[in-house]
Design an enzyme around this catalytic site. Structure first.
Site, PDB file in Angstrom:
ATOM      1  N   SER A   1       0.967  -1.199  -0.051  1.00  0.00           N
ATOM      2  CA  SER A   1       0.021  -0.062  -0.057  1.00  0.00           C
ATOM      3  C   SER A   1       0.717   1.118   0.138  1.00  0.00           C
ATOM      4  CB  SER A   1      -0.989  -0.035   1.112  1.00  0.00           C
ATOM      5  OG  SER A   1      -1.609   1.249   1.272  1.00  0.00           O
TER       6      SER A   1
ATOM      7  N   HIS B   1      -0.654  -0.979  -4.249  1.00  0.00           N
ATOM      8  CA  HIS B   1      -2.160  -1.023  -3.765  1.00  0.00           C
ATOM      9  C   HIS B   1      -2.225   0.748  -3.544  1.00  0.00           C
ATOM     10  CE1 HIS B   1      -5.823  -2.069  -2.165  1.00  0.00           C
ATOM     11  NE2 HIS B   1      -5.720  -1.223  -1.151  1.00  0.00           N
TER      12      HIS B   1
ATOM     13  N   GLY C   1       0.869  -2.443   4.002  1.00  0.00           N
ATOM     14  CA  GLY C   1       1.219  -1.168   4.110  1.00  0.00           C
ATOM     15  C   GLY C   1       2.575  -0.870   4.810  1.00  0.00           C
TER      16      GLY C   1
ATOM     17  N   ASP D   1      -6.953  -6.915   2.835  1.00  0.00           N
ATOM     18  CA  ASP D   1      -6.292  -5.601   3.094  1.00  0.00           C
ATOM     19  C   ASP D   1      -6.655  -5.192   4.736  1.00  0.00           C
ATOM     20  OD1 ASP D   1      -5.324  -2.773   3.198  1.00  0.00           O
ATOM     21  OD2 ASP D   1      -6.642  -2.044   1.951  1.00  0.00           O
ATOM     22  N   GLY D   2      -5.265  -5.197   5.365  1.00  0.00           N
ATOM     23  CA  GLY D   2      -5.401  -4.705   6.879  1.00  0.00           C
ATOM     24  C   GLY D   2      -4.478  -5.480   7.601  1.00  0.00           C
ATOM     25  N   GLY D   3      -3.359  -4.849   8.240  1.00  0.00           N
ATOM     26  CA  GLY D   3      -2.683  -5.545   9.351  1.00  0.00           C
ATOM     27  C   GLY D   3      -1.841  -6.692   8.917  1.00  0.00           C
TER      28      GLY D   3
ATOM     29  N   MET E   1      -9.485   8.134  -0.667  1.00  0.00           N
ATOM     30  CA  MET E   1     -10.028   8.293   0.386  1.00  0.00           C
ATOM     31  C   MET E   1     -10.900   9.569   0.392  1.00  0.00           C
ATOM     32  SD  MET E   1      -8.056   6.685   3.951  1.00  0.00           S
ATOM     33  CE  MET E   1      -7.082   5.575   3.809  1.00  0.00           C
TER      34      MET E   1
ATOM     35  N   MET F   1     -12.281   4.147  -1.598  1.00  0.00           N
ATOM     36  CA  MET F   1     -13.100   4.286  -0.398  1.00  0.00           C
ATOM     37  C   MET F   1     -13.795   5.614  -0.362  1.00  0.00           C
ATOM     38  SD  MET F   1     -10.330   2.536   2.333  1.00  0.00           S
ATOM     39  CE  MET F   1      -8.864   3.050   1.578  1.00  0.00           C
TER      40      MET F   1
ATOM     41  N   MET G   1     -11.811  -6.575   3.878  1.00  0.00           N
ATOM     42  CA  MET G   1     -11.266  -5.582   4.859  1.00  0.00           C
ATOM     43  C   MET G   1     -10.933  -6.280   6.284  1.00  0.00           C
ATOM     44  SD  MET G   1     -10.413  -2.894   2.913  1.00  0.00           S
ATOM     45  CE  MET G   1      -9.863  -1.662   4.413  1.00  0.00           C
TER      46      MET G   1
ATOM     47  N   ASP H   1      -4.703   3.649  -2.094  1.00  0.00           N
ATOM     48  CA  ASP H   1      -5.837   3.855  -1.413  1.00  0.00           C
ATOM     49  C   ASP H   1      -6.495   5.320  -1.725  1.00  0.00           C
ATOM     50  OD1 ASP H   1      -6.224   1.177   0.375  1.00  0.00           O
ATOM     51  OD2 ASP H   1      -4.451   1.809   1.151  1.00  0.00           O
TER      52      ASP H   1
ATOM     53  N   HIS I   1      -7.863   1.218  -4.905  1.00  0.00           N
ATOM     54  CA  HIS I   1      -9.056   0.856  -4.079  1.00  0.00           C
ATOM     55  C   HIS I   1      -9.828   2.093  -3.653  1.00  0.00           C
ATOM     56  CE1 HIS I   1      -9.944  -0.640   0.558  1.00  0.00           C
ATOM     57  NE2 HIS I   1     -11.005  -0.499  -0.397  1.00  0.00           N
TER      58      HIS I   1
END
Length: 222
Positions: free
Chosen positions: A6, A31, A195, A173-175, A35, A66, A135, A33, A64
């Site tokens: 990311s 990736h 990320g 995606d996430g952590g 927003m 959002m 997510m 993001d 992505h």
């Protein structure tokens, strides 16, 4: 498997160098993001930055969105150079129409779900998708910890994909870090967004290689 770092976690004061480092590390996607300050609290980048990224790297751009009402901006992000565009089930009233508009413009289409959204929200659209993004954190902030309950959702989506008979990428995606990527892969994911799990390490190449080894060990055992 594919690794999609990311770019939001990169050092934007040396973005070209960061992209080159990802290429050298043999990342599969970048990736991106996006927003809008409405669907999620933060505001990040728009088509102009996506266009700059496209000029600076040969890696496919995994964009992505959002953002609320993504249908208003699909054409702009396609024109900017997106290779994959993912929209949220929660962000539009006309999901099928948005997905079709992405595909009609010659770009791969994905759909994403927030942690609290049911997998049933994609049942009627799954045959039109190239990617499903689960997510594993609540969207809007980088550096969050992986939500353990996401494992069951990943497994459920993998089952849906297998039953559909379609070649659909399952992205999470996430952590995601070296320490937990094997668990996420075991549940059925094949594209991994990371990320701080990549950009927060001193050697991107070693980190991505370590991630691949973790996932490949599952195949070796099988």
């Amino acid at each position: 498997m594919k690794i999609s770092p990311s770019i939001l976690s990169a050092d934007f004061t040396k973005l070209t160098a960061e992209l080159k480092a990802l290429e050298d590390a043999k990342a599969d996607y970048v990736h991106v993001d996006v927003m809008d300050g409405r669907f999620v609290p933060n505001i990040t980048i728009g088509p102009f930055i996506v266009e700059a990224l496209k000029r600076a790297t040969s890696l496919p751009l995994d964009v992505h969105l959002m953002i609320e009402e993504p249908e208003r901006y699909i054409a702009d992000f396609v024109k900017a150079g997106s290779d994959i565009i993912t929209v949220h089930v929660e962000a539009t009233k006309h999901l099928h129409k948005v997905v079709q508009s992405i595909k009609d413009l010659g770009v791969k289409a994905g759909v994403s779900m927030n942690p609290a959204s049911s997998v049933h929200t994609i049942e009627d659209i799954i045959h039109d998708l190239d990617m499903i993004l689960v997510m594993s954190v609540n969207p809007g902030f980088s550096g969050q910890g992986f939500i353990p309950g996401s494992i069951n959702k990943i497994a459920a989506v993998r089952k849906m994909i297998d039953e559909s008979g379609k070649m659909i990428e399952l992205e999470v995606d996430g952590g995601i870090k070296v320490s937990n990527i094997k668990e996420v892969a075991r549940a059925g994911a094949d594209v991994f967004v990371s990320g701080s799990g990549v950009f927060g390490t001193p050697d991107y190449r070693k980190t991505i290689e370590a991630m691949r080894k973790e996932v490949e060990s599952l195949t070796a055992k099988a």
